[in-house]
Design a protein around this motif. Structure first.
Motif, PDB file in Angstrom:
ATOM      1  N   ASN A  94       4.618  -1.089  12.400  1.00  0.00           N
ATOM      2  CA  ASN A  94       4.428  -1.764  11.002  1.00  0.00           C
ATOM      3  C   ASN A  94       4.523  -0.713   9.908  1.00  0.00           C
ATOM      4  O   ASN A  94       5.089  -0.923   8.881  1.00  0.00           O
ATOM      5  N   LEU A  95       4.013   0.495  10.172  1.00  0.00           N
ATOM      6  CA  LEU A  95       3.600   1.391   9.081  1.00  0.00           C
ATOM      7  C   LEU A  95       5.207   2.092   8.723  1.00  0.00           C
ATOM      8  O   LEU A  95       5.531   2.202   7.722  1.00  0.00           O
ATOM      9  N   LEU A  96       5.734   2.242  10.122  1.00  0.00           N
ATOM     10  CA  LEU A  96       7.067   3.196   9.802  1.00  0.00           C
ATOM     11  C   LEU A  96       8.126   2.194   9.230  1.00  0.00           C
ATOM     12  O   LEU A  96       8.934   2.446   8.263  1.00  0.00           O
TER      13      LEU A  96
ATOM     14  N   ALA B  36       0.951  -1.181  -0.159  1.00  0.00           N
ATOM     15  CA  ALA B  36      -0.166   0.089   0.044  1.00  0.00           C
ATOM     16  C   ALA B  36       0.881   1.212  -0.099  1.00  0.00           C
ATOM     17  O   ALA B  36       0.345   2.290  -0.676  1.00  0.00           O
ATOM     18  N   VAL B  37       1.876   1.263   0.814  1.00  0.00           N
ATOM     19  CA  VAL B  37       2.958   2.560   0.659  1.00  0.00           C
ATOM     20  C   VAL B  37       3.754   2.617  -0.156  1.00  0.00           C
ATOM     21  O   VAL B  37       4.671   3.469  -0.392  1.00  0.00           O
ATOM     22  N   ALA B  38       4.238   1.417  -0.755  1.00  0.00           N
ATOM     23  CA  ALA B  38       5.324   1.455  -1.839  1.00  0.00           C
ATOM     24  C   ALA B  38       5.167   2.402  -2.756  1.00  0.00           C
ATOM     25  O   ALA B  38       4.182   2.773  -3.578  1.00  0.00           O
ATOM     26  N   GLY B  39       6.056   3.103  -3.230  1.00  0.00           N
ATOM     27  CA  GLY B  39       6.126   4.366  -4.168  1.00  0.00           C
ATOM     28  C   GLY B  39       5.392   5.531  -3.700  1.00  0.00           C
ATOM     29  O   GLY B  39       5.393   6.486  -4.417  1.00  0.00           O
TER      30      GLY B  39
ATOM     31  N   ASN C 255      -1.643   8.560   8.091  1.00  0.00           N
ATOM     32  CA  ASN C 255      -2.114   7.305   8.902  1.00  0.00           C
ATOM     33  C   ASN C 255      -3.286   8.083   9.860  1.00  0.00           C
ATOM     34  O   ASN C 255      -3.083   8.765  10.883  1.00  0.00           O
ATOM     35  N   LEU C 256      -4.519   7.439   9.556  1.00  0.00           N
ATOM     36  CA  LEU C 256      -5.634   7.920  10.290  1.00  0.00           C
ATOM     37  C   LEU C 256      -6.432   6.769  10.987  1.00  0.00           C
ATOM     38  O   LEU C 256      -7.768   6.738  11.457  1.00  0.00           O
ATOM     39  N   THR C 257      -5.772   5.506  11.241  1.00  0.00           N
ATOM     40  CA  THR C 257      -6.436   4.421  11.826  1.00  0.00           C
ATOM     41  C   THR C 257      -6.455   4.845  13.355  1.00  0.00           C
ATOM     42  O   THR C 257      -5.890   5.739  13.809  1.00  0.00           O
TER      43      THR C 257
END
Length: 243
Positions: free
Chosen positions: A77-79, A47-50, A56-58
């Protein structure tokens, strides 16, 4: 710019996506419904590649002590995925005055989320908002007992979700703040006063009684949840939003 909006199908996220796309960016909503699970990590890397920016609004599904584990795991996970994907800017949404209410598990968890982002390797922005107007019905339900609603006289500065989304989209489209921007509604009410205004506008006959021990906001001291200094004030007044 390509902007991945994690939590992009929710109350704020869907509006942020709409704003960014209208401004000519490529905003992509990411959520469990699109195959992205920020807790297990499934689909996050893809999802975040590129993406140039990740917003982040989760949000934690609970407001209790378990919320800390949610924000720690989701941010880790996100970072990690953002670092591998070449993301240059990470944005989160937090709460004005959260660090001033350590008695609340959820507020401590939001401060933890901010600290994890600040300590990470990616340039960042934190948008802190006051309480959403859209949550007032839930607040009233917490301490409603028959014809009586008990609310503390806590100062509250309600802000419309659309105004929050506008601010988040603006920050996401700009350079990293490497700091925090506070936003709030244009008016401050005590929570009991806000309750009366809400019930009156909806022809609800319940009576609001001041009880400084009632509900989550009873833990708030003074004007901790209102903006200070150079915070930005949104244009939407609560009475106009209600109508």
């Amino acid at each position: 710019m390509k902007i991945a909006v994690v939590g992009g199908t929710g109350l704020i996220g869907s509006k942020v996506v709409k704003n960014l796309n209208a401004a000519g960016h490529e905003a992509v909503p990411c959520s469990q419904s699109t195959g992205v699970d920020i807790i297990t990590g499934e689909g996050v890397g893809k999802a975040v590649a590129g993406a140039d920016v990740v917003v982040n609004l989760t949000n934690s599904p609970t407001f209790d002590a378990a919320s800390a584990a949610f924000f720690r795991t989701s941010m880790d996970n996100l970072l990690a995925a953002a670092g591998k994907g070449g993301v240059r800017h990470v944005v989160i949404l937090s709460i004005v005055g959260a660090e001033l209410v350590p008695e609340l598990d959820y507020y401590r968890a939001k401060v933890l989320q901010e600290d994890i982002l600040k300590a990470g390797p990616i340039p960042y922005s934190i948008v802190r908002a006051t309480q959403f107007m859209e949550f007032m019905d839930a607040v009233l339900s917490w301490t409603s007992d028959g014809d009586i609603v008990r609310l503390p006289a806590t100062p509250i500065q309600p802000i419309a979700a659309q105004d929050v989304a506008d601010a988040v989209a603006e920050v996401a489209a700009g350079p990293p703040l490497n700091g925090t921007r506070d936003i709030g509604g244009p008016d401050v009410y005590t929570l009991d006063e806000l309750g009366r205004i809400t019930l009156r506008a909806r022809s609800d006959s319940r009576e609001v009684v001041v009880d400084d021990t009632a509900g989550m906001f009873a833990a708030v001291r003074g004007d901790a949840l209102t903006t200070k200094g150079d915070a930005r004030l949104a244009p939407t007044h609560y009475t106009d939003w209600l109508s």
